[in-house]
Design a protein around this motif. Sequence first.
Motif, PDB file in Angstrom:
ATOM      1  N   SER A 119      10.392  -5.546  -3.720  1.00 21.28           N
ATOM      2  CA  SER A 119       9.061  -5.514  -4.334  1.00 21.28           C
ATOM      3  C   SER A 119       8.258  -4.277  -3.950  1.00 21.28           C
ATOM      4  O   SER A 119       7.445  -3.787  -4.743  1.00 21.28           O
ATOM      5  CB  SER A 119       8.275  -6.777  -3.944  1.00 21.28           C
ATOM      6  OG  SER A 119       8.081  -6.837  -2.541  1.00 21.28           O
ATOM      7  N   PHE A 161      -3.153   0.504  -7.312  1.00 20.67           N
ATOM      8  CA  PHE A 161      -3.157  -0.743  -8.081  1.00 20.67           C
ATOM      9  C   PHE A 161      -1.928  -1.593  -7.768  1.00 20.67           C
ATOM     10  O   PHE A 161      -2.023  -2.822  -7.672  1.00 20.67           O
ATOM     11  CB  PHE A 161      -3.245  -0.449  -9.585  1.00 20.67           C
ATOM     12  CG  PHE A 161      -4.582   0.044 -10.032  1.00 20.67           C
ATOM     13  CD1 PHE A 161      -5.723  -0.699  -9.783  1.00 20.67           C
ATOM     14  CD2 PHE A 161      -4.719   1.255 -10.699  1.00 20.67           C
ATOM     15  CE1 PHE A 161      -6.978  -0.262 -10.188  1.00 20.67           C
ATOM     16  CE2 PHE A 161      -5.957   1.705 -11.107  1.00 20.67           C
ATOM     17  CZ  PHE A 161      -7.099   0.960 -10.862  1.00 20.67           C
ATOM     18  N   TYR A 162      -0.772  -0.935  -7.616  1.00 24.85           N
ATOM     19  CA  TYR A 162       0.458  -1.676  -7.341  1.00 24.85           C
ATOM     20  C   TYR A 162       0.380  -2.339  -5.966  1.00 24.85           C
ATOM     21  O   TYR A 162       0.799  -3.495  -5.804  1.00 24.85           O
ATOM     22  CB  TYR A 162       1.665  -0.734  -7.398  1.00 24.85           C
ATOM     23  CG  TYR A 162       2.988  -1.454  -7.286  1.00 24.85           C
ATOM     24  CD1 TYR A 162       3.549  -2.095  -8.391  1.00 24.85           C
ATOM     25  CD2 TYR A 162       3.676  -1.509  -6.071  1.00 24.85           C
ATOM     26  CE1 TYR A 162       4.761  -2.767  -8.286  1.00 24.85           C
ATOM     27  CE2 TYR A 162       4.891  -2.183  -5.968  1.00 24.85           C
ATOM     28  CZ  TYR A 162       5.423  -2.804  -7.076  1.00 24.85           C
ATOM     29  OH  TYR A 162       6.609  -3.470  -6.969  1.00 24.85           O
ATOM     30  N   LEU A 164      -2.342  -3.284  -4.406  1.00 26.67           N
ATOM     31  CA  LEU A 164      -3.277  -4.409  -4.509  1.00 26.67           C
ATOM     32  C   LEU A 164      -2.616  -5.605  -5.181  1.00 26.67           C
ATOM     33  O   LEU A 164      -2.739  -6.747  -4.700  1.00 26.67           O
ATOM     34  CB  LEU A 164      -4.516  -3.973  -5.301  1.00 26.67           C
ATOM     35  CG  LEU A 164      -5.583  -5.052  -5.532  1.00 26.67           C
ATOM     36  CD1 LEU A 164      -6.144  -5.549  -4.199  1.00 26.67           C
ATOM     37  CD2 LEU A 164      -6.697  -4.519  -6.425  1.00 26.67           C
ATOM     38  N   ALA A 165      -1.892  -5.367  -6.274  1.00 27.97           N
ATOM     39  CA  ALA A 165      -1.200  -6.461  -6.971  1.00 27.97           C
ATOM     40  C   ALA A 165      -0.145  -7.098  -6.073  1.00 27.97           C
ATOM     41  O   ALA A 165       0.033  -8.324  -6.073  1.00 27.97           O
ATOM     42  CB  ALA A 165      -0.562  -5.923  -8.250  1.00 27.97           C
ATOM     43  N   LEU A 166       0.531  -6.259  -5.284  1.00 38.74           N
ATOM     44  CA  LEU A 166       1.576  -6.769  -4.397  1.00 38.74           C
ATOM     45  C   LEU A 166       0.991  -7.656  -3.299  1.00 38.74           C
ATOM     46  O   LEU A 166       1.540  -8.713  -2.975  1.00 38.74           O
ATOM     47  CB  LEU A 166       2.332  -5.597  -3.777  1.00 38.74           C
ATOM     48  CG  LEU A 166       3.726  -5.885  -3.216  1.00 38.74           C
ATOM     49  CD1 LEU A 166       4.640  -6.432  -4.289  1.00 38.74           C
ATOM     50  CD2 LEU A 166       4.313  -4.616  -2.613  1.00 38.74           C
ATOM     51  N   ILE A 168      -1.768  -9.366  -3.510  1.00 42.37           N
ATOM     52  CA  ILE A 168      -2.213 -10.610  -4.150  1.00 42.37           C
ATOM     53  C   ILE A 168      -1.027 -11.539  -4.426  1.00 42.37           C
ATOM     54  O   ILE A 168      -1.100 -12.751  -4.199  1.00 42.37           O
ATOM     55  CB  ILE A 168      -2.966 -10.295  -5.458  1.00 42.37           C
ATOM     56  CG1 ILE A 168      -4.291  -9.596  -5.131  1.00 42.37           C
ATOM     57  CG2 ILE A 168      -3.229 -11.572  -6.254  1.00 42.37           C
ATOM     58  CD1 ILE A 168      -5.030  -9.071  -6.353  1.00 42.37           C
ATOM     59  N   CYS A 169       0.089 -10.961  -4.881  1.00 44.41           N
ATOM     60  CA  CYS A 169       1.256 -11.770  -5.291  1.00 44.41           C
ATOM     61  C   CYS A 169       2.139 -12.195  -4.118  1.00 44.41           C
ATOM     62  O   CYS A 169       3.010 -13.057  -4.301  1.00 44.41           O
ATOM     63  CB  CYS A 169       2.098 -10.995  -6.303  1.00 44.41           C
ATOM     64  SG  CYS A 169       1.266 -10.704  -7.869  1.00 44.41           S
ATOM     65  N   THR A 170       1.944 -11.594  -2.967  1.00 45.08           N
ATOM     66  CA  THR A 170       2.772 -11.969  -1.809  1.00 45.08           C
ATOM     67  C   THR A 170       1.910 -12.576  -0.702  1.00 45.08           C
ATOM     68  O   THR A 170       1.889 -13.799  -0.527  1.00 45.08           O
ATOM     69  CB  THR A 170       3.554 -10.753  -1.284  1.00 45.08           C
ATOM     70  OG1 THR A 170       2.642  -9.671  -0.982  1.00 45.08           O
ATOM     71  CG2 THR A 170       4.568 -10.272  -2.307  1.00 45.08           C
TER      72      THR A 170
END
Length: 276
Positions: A119, A161-162, A164-166, A168-170
């Motif tokens: 990821s 952005f990636y 931050l998304a990572l 949030i998703c992990t």
Amino acid sequence: MVFLGNCMVLHVIRTEPSLHQPMFYFLALLALTDLCMGLSTVHTVLGILWELSQNIGLDACIAQTYFVHGLSCTESGVLLAMAFDRFTAICNPLRYTTILTNGRVIQIMITILMRSALSILPGIIRLKFFYYCRPHFLSHSFCLHQDLLRLACSDIRFNSFYALALVICTLLLDAVLIIISYIFILHTVLAIASREERLKSLQTCVSHICAVLVFYIPIIGLTMVHRFGKHLSPLVHVLMGNIYILFPPLMNPIIYSVKTQQIRSRMKKWFSLKLY
């Protein structure tokens, strides 16, 4: 202490047949993750503290960044798996052995490792191609993704952005699922009539709750310092970074050695035999 403590936990789990259970398999993966976290950062941390070396090459820094963030993601996943283990043991005790079979435990472990390894690769690979024009001073005694972005003069929007998304998703999703699992655990425990049985059920969760707090509190502290502490002394950044790296691997073996009866009794027996 980090190396000795985690190696001791791994040795006890490996040599004690009664500990060959899903809960202790996850604990072994947690200890292995903490051990790798120490190994991936020891050369830069001790290099700075002992004044042996204060420099690191870009490739080595990117590799260390990959391992630091990947192992943090792994530890978060392991803590979620351990929460699922406690949820199954307390809320579905009759189906525990059919739900958490050895094959399913191995599948969970592989999924955790693959999620962590793959990821973060897109963001890490892009670091190699950035142009770093700002003064090459890091905030910590090891390399972090956000630290390298601060030094880059290239377009870092994808990485920002990636990342931050990572998170949030992990990390954030794992934390939410752990909280939900404990809401169900608490609901089940409070429905037990006997006070002694309620305490006994909750006692099995104390070690895991402590491990969750030991992992997430330093991460939250380091994130707050990076986000809102730009005016703070560099010493605060260094201190929070070292706590983030050293505190969970140091405390987890202590927590599980003190709070887990099987490991505690095995260690007592082992040490008494050595002394004898």
